[in-house]
Scaffold this active site. Structure first.
Site, PDB file in Angstrom:
ATOM      1  N   GLY A  11       0.928  -1.256  -0.091  1.00 44.67           N
ATOM      2  CA  GLY A  11      -0.125  -0.101   0.085  1.00 44.67           C
ATOM      3  C   GLY A  11       0.861   1.401   0.056  1.00 44.67           C
ATOM      4  N   ARG A  15      -2.172   8.377   3.896  1.00 42.67           N
ATOM      5  CA  ARG A  15      -2.206   9.412   5.080  1.00 42.67           C
ATOM      6  C   ARG A  15      -0.976   9.628   5.781  1.00 42.67           C
ATOM      7  NH1 ARG A  15      -6.781   4.804   6.800  1.00 42.67           N
ATOM      8  NH2 ARG A  15      -5.492   3.448   5.420  1.00 42.67           N
ATOM      9  N   GLN A  72       2.842  -6.726  -6.307  1.00 41.42           N
ATOM     10  CA  GLN A  72       1.366  -6.619  -6.487  1.00 41.42           C
ATOM     11  C   GLN A  72       1.281  -5.208  -7.322  1.00 41.42           C
ATOM     12  OE1 GLN A  72      -0.922  -4.894  -3.257  1.00 41.42           O
ATOM     13  NE2 GLN A  72      -3.017  -5.677  -4.174  1.00 41.42           N
ATOM     14  N   ASP A 102       2.025  -3.005   8.377  1.00 37.66           N
ATOM     15  CA  ASP A 102       1.968  -1.624   9.134  1.00 37.66           C
ATOM     16  C   ASP A 102       1.486  -1.740  10.712  1.00 37.66           C
ATOM     17  OD1 ASP A 102      -0.748  -2.165   8.660  1.00 37.66           O
ATOM     18  OD2 ASP A 102      -1.171  -0.293   7.919  1.00 37.66           O
ATOM     19  N   ASN A 377      49.986  10.097  26.844  1.00 33.85           N
ATOM     20  CA  ASN A 377      49.075  11.367  27.325  1.00 33.85           C
ATOM     21  C   ASN A 377      49.064  12.357  26.191  1.00 33.85           C
ATOM     22  OD1 ASN A 377      47.596  13.028  28.664  1.00 33.85           O
ATOM     23  ND2 ASN A 377      49.495  13.421  30.353  1.00 33.85           N
ATOM     24  N   TYR A 387      44.360  16.373   7.232  1.00 37.86           N
ATOM     25  CA  TYR A 387      43.884  16.642   6.099  1.00 37.86           C
ATOM     26  C   TYR A 387      44.574  17.989   5.323  1.00 37.86           C
ATOM     27  CZ  TYR A 387      40.033  17.626   2.790  1.00 37.86           C
ATOM     28  OH  TYR A 387      39.456  17.943   1.359  1.00 37.86           O
TER      29      TYR A 387
HETATM   30  C1  UD1 Z   1      -7.215  -2.737   7.298  1.00 41.92           C
HETATM   31  C2  UD1 Z   1      -8.251  -3.766   6.955  1.00 41.92           C
HETATM   32  C3  UD1 Z   1      -9.260  -3.437   8.309  1.00 41.92           C
HETATM   33  C4  UD1 Z   1      -8.529  -3.435   9.426  1.00 41.92           C
HETATM   34  C5  UD1 Z   1      -7.243  -2.802   9.631  1.00 41.92           C
HETATM   35  C6  UD1 Z   1      -6.258  -2.749  10.647  1.00 41.92           C
HETATM   36  C7  UD1 Z   1      -8.940  -4.377   4.729  1.00 41.92           C
HETATM   37  C8  UD1 Z   1      -9.786  -3.949   3.523  1.00 41.92           C
HETATM   38  N1  UD1 Z   1      -8.961  -3.626   5.799  1.00 41.92           N
HETATM   39  O1  UD1 Z   1      -7.524  -1.392   6.873  1.00 41.92           O
HETATM   40  O2  UD1 Z   1     -10.304  -4.264   8.170  1.00 41.92           O
HETATM   41  O3  UD1 Z   1      -9.329  -3.267  10.749  1.00 41.92           O
HETATM   42  O4  UD1 Z   1      -6.446  -2.980   8.206  1.00 41.92           O
HETATM   43  O5  UD1 Z   1      -5.184  -2.197  10.842  1.00 41.92           O
HETATM   44  O6  UD1 Z   1      -8.334  -5.395   4.867  1.00 41.92           O
HETATM   45  N2  UD1 Z   1      -1.901  -3.601   1.508  1.00 41.92           N
HETATM   46  C9  UD1 Z   1      -1.663  -4.242   0.038  1.00 41.92           C
HETATM   47  N3  UD1 Z   1      -2.036  -4.014  -1.131  1.00 41.92           N
HETATM   48  C10 UD1 Z   1      -3.333  -3.513  -1.104  1.00 41.92           C
HETATM   49  C11 UD1 Z   1      -3.731  -2.651   0.062  1.00 41.92           C
HETATM   50  C12 UD1 Z   1      -3.324  -2.828   0.979  1.00 41.92           C
HETATM   51  O7  UD1 Z   1      -0.277  -4.657   0.361  1.00 41.92           O
HETATM   52  O8  UD1 Z   1      -3.733  -3.463  -2.277  1.00 41.92           O
HETATM   53  C13 UD1 Z   1      -1.259  -3.489   2.664  1.00 41.92           C
HETATM   54  C14 UD1 Z   1      -0.744  -2.383   3.027  1.00 41.92           C
HETATM   55  O9  UD1 Z   1       0.611  -1.871   2.732  1.00 41.92           O
HETATM   56  C15 UD1 Z   1      -0.822  -2.343   4.640  1.00 41.92           C
HETATM   57  C16 UD1 Z   1      -2.076  -3.331   4.544  1.00 41.92           C
HETATM   58  O10 UD1 Z   1      -2.244  -4.057   3.628  1.00 41.92           O
HETATM   59  O11 UD1 Z   1       0.183  -2.699   5.134  1.00 41.92           O
HETATM   60  C17 UD1 Z   1      -3.481  -2.808   5.310  1.00 41.92           C
HETATM   61  O12 UD1 Z   1      -3.654  -1.797   4.191  1.00 41.92           O
HETATM   62  P1  UD1 Z   1      -4.337  -0.503   4.785  1.00 41.92           P
HETATM   63  O13 UD1 Z   1      -4.547   0.368   3.395  1.00 41.92           O
HETATM   64  O14 UD1 Z   1      -3.665   0.254   5.783  1.00 41.92           O
HETATM   65  O15 UD1 Z   1      -5.764  -0.919   5.436  1.00 41.92           O
HETATM   66  P2  UD1 Z   1      -6.440  -0.311   6.653  1.00 41.92           P
HETATM   67  O16 UD1 Z   1      -7.516   0.705   5.961  1.00 41.92           O
HETATM   68  O17 UD1 Z   1      -5.876   0.189   7.657  1.00 41.92           O
HETATM   69 CA    CA Z   2      -3.503   0.110   8.221  1.00 39.13          CA
END
Ligand code: UD1
Ligand code: CA
Length: 462
Positions: A11, A15, A72, A102, A377, A387
């Site tokens: 991701g 934010r 991905q 995260d 000392n 240098y």
């Molecule tokens: C996500 C969960 C939510 C949970 C929360 C906990 C989903 C849809 N939502 O929300 O239910 O309560 O985490 O912290 O699962 N990522 C990818 N590829 C993507 C999207 C995300 O690898 O296409 C990875 C991000 O890098 C991240 C993790 O998945 O490490 C979570 O994604 P993030 O966008 O932070 O989800 P949240 O909105 O926090």
């Molecule tokens: Ca998250």
């Protein structure tokens, strides 16, 4: 029984408002992703699979651990991300942990209990949930009001008013039967506010197929913290730091004020060492036993032996042996080695230098590219002129040398064993062993000069 893991780290982390991929932001001195990798290793995962996308190249080069990366290309949601790893698990029928890059606060103990709960319950999918004060932003866990069984996860953006009131959230951490997971994922549709494939949507699909789904509520809800913003990063940082301090104190280290002491995750400290406030111990720093560190001391990738005292000082990439005292206000730069019982005093800067056993650099010196023997000392204010504006040159000082105060050692230069350098010298040629090097203008006294001068300006002229 074998256990494998997938960690999602593709991701963008919008934010965070950052050019750095979110999972590379550091908490307690270590990228969040590496905390998660470490947790999987602690429960016996050999080579976790990490899904990368946003900033993939940077994530690959930063993470030094042995992991398998899967790209991905487009970030179409957490379910889509997991789906990309399917080819790696072809023919694998064991359990698969799924974690988010995260969420750095998850402890190995919790991960272990998740796996145990999953196996004992015979579940196809087990979700780790947390009951939190403020569930805003998280996916809500919806349970059947009669049976209490988990029905589904509803993301914040898709949730009704009533669903938003639920304080049980999806931590994003699951244990799956790999085969069941990938079969269910193939059926997930992006029918939601964000038009994404949500991982949580496999739960109702599995249940429809008659596969049991479980949920384990984590004892400490903080472990479920997902870091989406800088404020949450600071929160995670604080928790990890206090956890680290707690572990060190349990192991016999005194930390005078844990709230104001900053010790990175992988730092090691020996028994009966005392850390005073406002000290920063970073990176791969190792401190022996019975040391006194701080206040206001920063150690970066530095190793200290036993009984070292370092106060109000900064040490970077240095090695210090036993019974050395450092500071106040010393600066040890990379490549410095200080041998046992040496003393590095106030306002001393050392760079890429060796200070031999029992030698002293007590005050106001710059020592760069120098090798100093034992029992030396170095007088106050002595500097190496290492240098010449183009290249750096070495200074070699033998054993039992005495360098008088305020000397300049113009490198390349050698001072032999047992030699003396007269105070105030500028040494441009080697000083042979057991000799005296003097390199300064001879003093001349002009008698009555001062009296004549005063007279010449006239008495009482003010
Ligand atoms: C996500 C969960 C939510 C949970 C929360 C906990 C989903 C849809 N939502 O929300 O239910 O309560 O985490 O912290 O699962 N990522 C990818 N590829 C993507 C999207 C995300 O690898 O296409 C990875 C991000 O890098 C991240 C993790 O998945 O490490 C979570 O994604 P993030 O966008 O932070 O989800 P949240 O909105 O926090
Ligand atoms: Ca998250």
């Amino acid at each position: 029984m074998e256990i494998r893991a997938v960690i999602l780290a593709a991701g963008q982390g919008t934010r965070m408002k950052s050019d750095l991929p979110k999972v590379l932001h550091k908490a307690c001195g270590k990228p969040m992703l590496e905390h998660v990798i470490a947790a999987t290793r602690a429960v016996g995962v050999e080579r976790p699979v990490v899904v990368i996308g946003h900033g993939a190249a940077q994530v690959r080069t930063t993470v030094k651990e042995d992991v398998a990366f899967v790209l991905q290309k487009e970030q179409k949601g957490t379910g889509h991300a997991v789906m990309q790893t399917r080819p790696l698990f072809e023919g694998y029928n064991g359990d698969l942990l799924e974690l988010f890059g995260d969420a750095p606060l998850l402890s190995p103990a919790t991960l272990e209990s998740l796996v145990r709960f999953h196996r004992e319950g015979g579940f196809a999918a087990t979700m780790l949930t947390a009951v939190v004060e403020d569930p805003a932003g998280y996916g809500r866990v919806i349970r059947d009001s009669a049976t209490g069984h988990v029905v589904k996860v509803v993301e914040h953006k898709d949730a009704s008013e009533a669903e938003r009131a639920v304080r049980e959230i999806n931590t994003g951490i699951f244990c799956f039967k790999a085969r069941d997971l990938f079969e269910a994922l193939a059926e997930v549709k992006p029918n939601n506010a964000q038009e994404e494939y949500y991982l949580g949507d496999v739960l109702p699909i599995l249940q429809k197929r008659g596969k049991p789904v479980g949920a384990l509520v984590v004892a400490n809800p903080l472990e479920g913290l997902g870091v989406n913003s800088r404020a949450q990063l600071a929160e995670a940082e604080k928790i990890l730091r206090l956890r680290k301090a707690g572990a060190l104190m349990d192991a016999g280290v005194t930390i005078v004020d844990p709230d104001n002491t900053y010790i990175d995750q992988d730092v090691e400290i020996g028994r009966d060492t005392v850390i005073y406030p406002f000290s920063f111990l970073e990176g791969r720093t190792k401190v022996g036993g019975e040391c006194l560190i701080g206040p206001n001391t920063r150690l970066v990738d530095t190793s200290l032996g036993a009984r070292v005292e370092a106060t109000y000082s900064v040490l970077v990439g240095s090695e210090v042996e036993d019974d050395v005292t450092i500071g106040p206000f010393a600066y040890l730069r990379p490549g410095t080695q200080v041998r046992s019982r040496a003393k590095i005093g106030d306002f001393v800067e050392l760079k890429k230098s060796v200070v031999g056993e029992g030698s002293k650099v007590p005050h106001l010196s710059y020592i760069g590219d120098a090798t100093i023997g034992q029992g030396v000392n170095i007088g106050a204010g002595t500097i190496t002129c290492n240098y010449d504006g183009v290249a750096k040159h070495p200074t070699l000082i033998g054993d039992d040398v005495f360098i008088g105060s305020n000397s300049n050692l113009v490198a390349p230069v050698k001072v032999g064993d047992g030699a003396y350098v007269a105070a105030g010298s500028t040494i441009t040629r080697d000083v042979p062993p057991a000799s005296l090097g003097i390199g300064r203008a001879r003093q001349q006294n002009i008698e009555e000069w001062a009296r004549r001068r005063r007279k010449g300006h006239g008495e009482g002229a003010g």
